[in-house]
Design a protein around this motif. Structure first.
Motif, short mmCIF file in Angstrom:
data_model
loop_
_atom_site.label_atom_id
_atom_site.label_comp_id
_atom_site.label_asym_id
_atom_site.label_seq_id
_atom_site.Cartn_x
_atom_site.Cartn_y
_atom_site.Cartn_z
N ARG A 202 1.13 -1.53 -0.37
CA ARG A 202 -0.22 0.32 -0.09
C ARG A 202 1.18 1.62 -0.34
O ARG A 202 1.68 2.24 1.10
N GLU A 203 1.30 1.92 -1.44
CA GLU A 203 1.67 3.06 -1.13
C GLU A 203 1.16 4.38 -0.78
O GLU A 203 -0.59 4.53 -0.81
N TYR A 204 2.02 4.94 0.15
CA TYR A 204 1.34 6.11 0.98
C TYR A 204 2.48 7.60 0.76
O TYR A 204 3.72 7.49 0.55
N ARG A 236 -12.78 7.89 -0.24
CA ARG A 236 -12.14 7.55 -1.37
C ARG A 236 -12.86 8.32 -2.74
O ARG A 236 -13.65 9.19 -2.16
N HIS A 320 -5.57 6.38 -5.12
CA HIS A 320 -5.91 5.54 -4.03
C HIS A 320 -5.47 5.59 -2.73
O HIS A 320 -5.23 5.91 -1.60
N SER A 321 -3.97 6.15 -3.29
CA SER A 321 -2.60 6.38 -2.53
C SER A 321 -3.50 7.72 -0.73
O SER A 321 -2.26 7.23 -0.31
N ARG A 323 -5.83 7.79 0.64
CA ARG A 323 -6.38 7.02 1.27
C ARG A 323 -5.67 6.28 2.32
O ARG A 323 -5.96 6.17 3.20
N HIS A 324 -4.77 5.97 1.68
CA HIS A 324 -3.59 4.99 2.42
C HIS A 324 -3.05 6.10 3.07
O HIS A 324 -2.50 5.77 4.60
N SER A 325 -2.67 7.59 2.95
CA SER A 325 -1.54 7.80 3.82
C SER A 325 -2.72 8.74 5.23
O SER A 325 -2.08 9.25 5.79
N VAL A 328 -1.79 5.90 7.81
CA VAL A 328 -1.23 5.92 7.92
C VAL A 328 -0.78 7.22 9.03
O VAL A 328 -0.36 6.84 9.93
N THR A 352 -7.81 -2.77 8.44
CA THR A 352 -6.53 -1.89 8.93
C THR A 352 -5.50 -2.35 9.59
O THR A 352 -4.79 -1.56 9.71
N TYR A 355 -2.16 -0.55 8.46
CA TYR A 355 -1.67 -0.10 7.96
C TYR A 355 -1.06 -0.11 9.60
O TYR A 355 0.49 0.33 9.57
#
Length: 377
Positions: A202-204, A236, A320-321, A323-325, A328, A352, A355
């Motif tokens: 998951r790239e963030y 999203r 979408h990155s 959302r990952h960010s 984190v 979750t 993360y």
């Protein structure tokens, strides 16, 4: 109740197949008879005037499938109304039953798409003549082996681990329901394990990278605002894209977004920061989109990469990155994992927890426990 297969004429030489449920009639006080009917579309179509052999074969196969679904519905009515054991169930087409369950999930586009994708591989593995009488443990093991070694993507590549996991689970769900509803004499899944789900990277973005992005030039201001709102809220793309002003609530204690998640159809109440609210801009008509002009496609995706390059970021960042960010950054700044899970709208906490592995502080501390070496080369 009488169930019959009907056809409805459409444009372009097509006929739509549907079921009609006739539930009798009543006579009102004026002596007028009213018939009670309900309908269910099968999402199956045939040509009104087939010309070629291929068109005639396609019509025949589609009608056979529709008639199998009709028999399934009639069998359920027999069992439900008269509590009679219907021996025809074991002779039902497995693919017809799968098609029926797939159609029940039509309103959930993501889930329906996965069921449809799994069906394409299932149709390559088993014959349309396969009935529940033909299904046993060897059938299930054979399909698992087919997914693992023979099934291909559209580009001719083998399936990813997560695709195998997803498709096999759809067949498991179908067979479980079939067993519970009396189509299978015993549970053919007993002792057969599914595919393990692979962890995807998951790239963030870090806080400093988000700051760099906020200072860098993006060709489309609406894209920049939407991306940063996603970083600050965890929303999203699909929910940001469809957001309208009636979903944005400005209240005494702050702002929040009341919306229904497009992916899960779950109703969410998401409090947002003042900065996120400011990025939404001035309120307009309640039914207007908040992010007017936002578009999904290769052009905007390419601009995200160019925007990152201007900010000195070399990671492969997608929308979408953002959302990952958000996940984190929340965990790094003290939010507990349960709260983060609720904010992201995850149905399971384990989603979750991925993360949490990214920001594992104990692992970071352990990396520096070994004293520095006196290196000589």
């Amino acid at each position: 109740m009488k169930i019959t297969l009907k056809q409805k004429k459409l444009k372009g030489n097509r006929l739509s197949l549907y079921l009609e449920f006739y539930k009798g009639s009543i006579i009102n006080s004026e002596g007028k008879k009213t018939h009670h009917r309900e309908w269910e579309t099968l999402k199956l179509y045939i040509l009104e005037n087939p010309k070629t052999k291929a068109e005639k074969d396609s019509n025949r196969e589609t009608l056979e499938l529709a008639n199998q679904i009709l028999l399934l519905k009639q069998a359920d009515v027999i069992k439900g109304e008269y509590d009679i054991k219907d021996n025809r169930k074991s002779k039902m087409s497995f693919l017809a039953y799968y098609q029926l369950l797939k159609q029940e999930r039509f309103s959930s586009k993501g889930n329906y798409g996965n069921w449809d994708a799994a069906q394409k591989h299932l149709e390559k593995y088993c014959s349309p003549a396969t009935t529940f009488n033909n299904i046993d443990e060897n059938f299930v093991k054979g399909f698992k082996k087919f997914l693992d070694s023979e099934a291909k993507t559209k580009s001719g590549l083998g399936l990813s681990q997560n695709s195998k996991h997803s498709y096999f689970n759809k067949i498991r769900a179908c067979l479980n329901e079939a067993f519970q509803n009396g189509y299978l004499k015993y549970n053919v899944l007993k002792g057969i394990k599914g595919f393990e789900q692979a962890e995807s990277q998951r790239e963030y973005l870090t806080y400093s990278e988000v700051q760099a992005l906020s200072n860098a030039k993006c060709k489309y201001e609406i894209l920049k605002k939407a991306f940063l709102v996603s970083v600050l809220t965890g929303l999203r793309w699909s929910d940001i894209d469809k957001m309208i002003w009636s979903e944005v609530r400005d209240e005494d204690l702050g702002s929040r977004i009341n919306f229904r998640q497009k992916k899960t159809d779950g109703l969410e109440y998401l409090y947002i920061s003042k900065q996120a609210r400011d990025l939404l801009g001035d309120r307009r008509n309640e039914h207007e989109r908040v992010f007017v002009g936002l578009k999904y496609g290769a052009h905007f995706n390419a601009e995200i990469l160019r925007w990152c390059m201007r900010a000195g970021i070399t990671k492969h960042i997608t929308f979408h990155s953002a959302r990952h960010s958000n996940a984190v950054l929340l965990l790094e700044n003290g939010a507990d994992i349960y709260t983060v899970s609720k904010r992201l709208g995850h149905k399971e906490l384990r989603t979750t927890e991925i993360y949490a592995k990214i920001i594992d502080s104990k692992m970071k501390e352990a990396s520096n426990l070994i004293p520095e070496l006196d290196l000589n080369f």
